[in-house]
Enzyme design. Structure first.
Site, PDB file in Angstrom:
ATOM      1  N   GLY A 141       0.875  22.983 -47.839  1.00 37.13           N
ATOM      2  CA  GLY A 141       0.868  21.600 -47.403  1.00 37.13           C
ATOM      3  C   GLY A 141       0.708  20.670 -48.584  1.00 37.13           C
ATOM      4  CB  CYS A 142       1.720  17.157 -49.073  1.00 34.66           C
ATOM      5  SG  CYS A 142       1.265  16.516 -47.452  1.00 34.66           S
TER       6      CYS A 142
END
Lengths: 345, 345, 345, 345
Positions: free
Chosen positions: D148-149
């Site tokens: 995920g970012c």
């Protein structure tokens, strides 16, 4: 009618004072000074005021500020302390939107602001203009130190917990975010549209002047030694401030009891809105209004409380708060002229 | 107090009506309908209204709109024409912010809006709610067709020239730019932040519904055949509209005389500000206010006049104009509740 | 490798040249001057270049620009004309991104730019660096006058129609909109985030320097007297330019034939994208790329053609175009180092 | 050439993959699926790709993804786990940009994502695609769970301190801010321009799916029990992510030694830039590039370390990282096709 003077009306807190005072039913704009813009009609610089403000800027030398009942200083620090003593001696009330009288300790002021204080005798008398915590003192004040924008959010957010004595005061974190208008109306590269738009950054992480101001105020409410980490950031929006506050609980307490602390504390505060537990207030819900909104969170029901606080940095964080103080000083209802509803969208 | 109902309060013109009416000294919000949000307090959807609006949305089936003195339709086109006849028959005044009654010609309506008109009998009676041009008719109206946002700027910009008969009415160009709120509060990809921000584009250049509306209105004021090229564009800002209008002079006239035409025309119009010749009005000078500003230019002193017109598309371009009409319809001073000063910065 | 020097690398066209040249397979950054930033590593001012550009600014006095094969001037007007003669005499090619050599007529230059021209002898030789129209001349040039951003869109948009002789050249209107980076990296109040954001305005409507530049170039392609109304506007976005051009047809022509004129004209132009008839190009489709996109419209199939032209003002409108010229001057394929795809979203 | 397939190319991570892969010297776009857009040329949806990508979307039923060497899933969670088993069995490598394989523990996945996991057998084999920490495993992987970012920034920011064992792992705070593109290209009111612009808010403070992902990964590197408070916020910018991380030191250490920990850890990491101690990285310095920048602060030289981490959420936070993994999986230099310089301004 209260005769009002403004020193330094060409910045953002200045024009915001003008917007609020022009619509204030008990205030009469009497003088507004700017050395550089002497003679220029105010509405020529700020066309939003066309039809609402018809006076012109005048040079500080010509303006007779002593005819005013109250004078606002919307100036960089250093100006109010030079002019306030004479005005106060002449019976004019003074509200300084800069930092000249925010720190009681002269040495601390001089360390952080890098200039000598020219009116140290007034430091003791000056009242810190946060109405929700200093209501009675403000009513009697001759000289108001209007709080910084960030400190307003940090104090109103931490205060109920600190007063209740249920958090570790030595371990407070404030991760705060401000719209660009907080940097003022100054020609600088860093706040150009092409620099600040579509971008996000922290600044002054090594030390910001609002840290000593906030720490000193918070210290008034606890016997523990206050320790505060404050990290300001710049958000690509014009107005708005969002402080995300972290505190460690030192006692067992239910979420309902936490919420009740805030509700009770601010039940008479017209401009503090305690939202339902777990809400996510948005800065735009305060855009152009004097409201400050607070919401509490407790991730995973652990011992960290997260307090979200939003306001319009130019209103409750500056000019609106100053008018709120003026209202109190002149015996008016606190919300006189401050009932604007936030502009959304 | 005027009892006010709003049909369709969950869009941007709806929440803007709420902002204006909540602060209106002579209006009382009585009912606001939304089928989808039945029972939801309005302030839960729009936290900016916390403390200002305490009613809840109600289903259209339950709301008794006939108890209102006036009902605003802040709905997509097609809704007002279905409900207006019954309300009007019951003595309720109706102000439609959509297009249902803007075009007198039923066929033109049906061609551009692709639906049959269900209340054609009311088309003739409906008054086009542009107070600066239809002041007296609005006062007596039972049914108001509130103008489109773009048409407001185009009509107020071209009108003095057209009336004076000094331009080629067959060769009008309107290059117009709108903030994104003009597209409404609808879940659509094209107006997502990540699509519309940091971007600029034209849309609907082949034909936009505001062209026939504007042409038909302008045609009322000239014997020449009106020819209008209208090019709308989307600007990455929330509110604001800027129309750049081009007209060809057919007669010799000085710039002073040109300017005088506009000054004279709008000298009693509280919400039209004719700025000095050669000014560049900014949309933000109208943000949140009901003002529309106009400035004239004449490049190279040639035979093209450039008229710059700005307004807040949600206020003078929609909800503010509707309240202005309401004031006239109920015999109030035109600016009642509409004196908000634009938010700058 | 082409040894490249840049004079004035601290502005937006300067940093954009650096971005493009640092990734250019045939260019070697050799010197970059700034009197004020002498000694500062370029990547300290522009962290986006960390790891890509490792040279420092040097004072103009110290930099030996004569060792370069080509020198770009990314400076305000007036600088290139002072330094170009000596460089050219030394065999260095010069590309000026400012206006010093854009106008062939010295008097016109001096009228619009308010300074005497110090190198009038070079005006005749200078080649106007618009590769799509001056391809062969650029290949042989020693001195390039890189076009202005607005003029690039206006010329490429009007040219095919003008050349075909089917429009009224005396009645051209260009309603143009630019992102804020077009105003440069200068500390000025007017382009602060808090001034330019959430706002839209026209500027310079009475007369802009890009009008005489564009008119003079367009005049080369028609026997009619060119008459151009040019209205620039400021858009709250960093990069991007959108010109909406209006021309009156003087001959019958089908839409297909109109479209074919453009397709044919630009069939070999790698950086001009003629979109399908009736398209609405968005500025973001060119963000960071050297592409310029064009789309044609004909409202109501009347005699007005609307040409929409978009580009990134810093790339095709400035630094990318300059690199495109460099490629031609050094015998490289025109698109060398210029194949970046636009950043969307 | 690596034959590449993309499932779900109509979102922001999809179009970003297209931008990167279209310019990748060793990749060949072979298939891109979208049920809804079957037959539509990709460049019709994303005009930025005109001239760069000439394939069309095809229905998942028609696309023969098994002919590809690698397939990227740029889809909502739940899609990759349904299709990956068959592709992997056929010898196709799979890189999932969603969350299907990020959590090793099936129950945790099902608790947070509210759907049953349909390919639990692959959970163990899936490699977490954070190249700076899992370099060797990625090289050998058949199935990559792209991080995920937010977790990317949190892990790279906390890792060196955690590994060194000098902080209280049970008391980590991550105050993170993301551009709006992180919410994806979905038609939703909350991310409309008129909602998200000129606004700032926190969201998901009660619990966000990136918390268990990050905690589980961080737990791999310490024997202490990891405790993480994660507060995400929405910033009115398109791209960019800024995480402000707070950790409490449990040992004496100098600032130089702190800095050295990071410099040493990332000395071979091409895409991690450790800036000088006390820097304030800006998100725009990574816009469009695969760089992640880190800077350390220590307010008042106390025992709290503040780590600032920035990246482009769509590149290093998503599609760039996925391509980086692909490069490793196919034995290419890690930075192949990923050398784009950030777009500034």
């Amino acid at each position: 009618m209260i005769k009002v003077g403004i020193v330094g009306g060409t910045g953002y807190t200045g024009v915001e004072l003008l917007r609020l005072l022009a619509a204030h039913p008990e205030a009469q704009l009497t003088a507004i000074t700017s050395r550089k813009e002497d003679g220029l009609p105010v509405a020529d610089m700020f066309p939003s005021l066309r039809g609402h403000v018809d006076i012109a800027f005048s040079s500080p030398d010509k303006a007779d500020l002593k005819q005013c009942d109250v004078v606002f200083f919307a100036t960089p620090h250093g100006v109010a302390m030079a002019q306030a003593p004479e005005l106060i001696a002449a019976g004019v009330k003074v509200i300084d939107l800069a930092a000249d009288f925010r720190l009681k300790d002269q040495a601390t002021f001089e360390k952080w602001y890098k200039i000598p204080h020219s009116a140290p005798d007034l430091l003791e008398e000056a009242v810190y203009g946060l109405p929700e915590l200093n209501h009675e003192d403000i009513k009697k004040a001759r000289l108001i130190a209007n709080p910084g924008c960030y400190p307003t959010t940090m104090q109103l957010g931490f205060y109920p917990l600190l007063k209740a004595g249920i958090i570790d005061a030595g371990n407070l974190i404030a991760d705060a975010k401000s719209g660009v208008s907080g940097a003022g109306r100054k020609a600088e590269i860093g706040t150009l549209f092409s620099e600040a738009s579509d971008n996000f950054k922290a600044y002054g992480v090594h030390g910001h002047r609002h840290t000593p101001e906030t720490s000193a105020q918070l210290q008034r409410y606890t016997d523990q030694k206050v320790g505060l980490i404050f990290t300001p950031h710049l958000v690509p929006m014009i107005r708005g401030m969002h402080s995300t506050l972290y505190a460690r609980l030192t006692q067992d307490i239910t979420n309902d009891a936490l919420q009740a602390l805030f509700v009770e504390q601010y039940k008479d505060a017209e401009f503090v809105d305690v939202m339902p537990f777990g809400s996510h207030p948005e800065t735009r819900s305060t855009r152009g209004s004097n409201m400050l909104r607070i919401a509490l969170h407790r991730p995973d029901n652990g011992n960290t409380v997260v307090i979200l606080v939003v306001q319009d940095n130019l209103v409750k964080g500056a000019s609106g708060q100053a008018v709120q103080c003026m209202n109190l000083m002149f015996g008016l209802p606190e919300s006189t002229g401050l009932k604007q509803i936030a502009l959304l969208p």
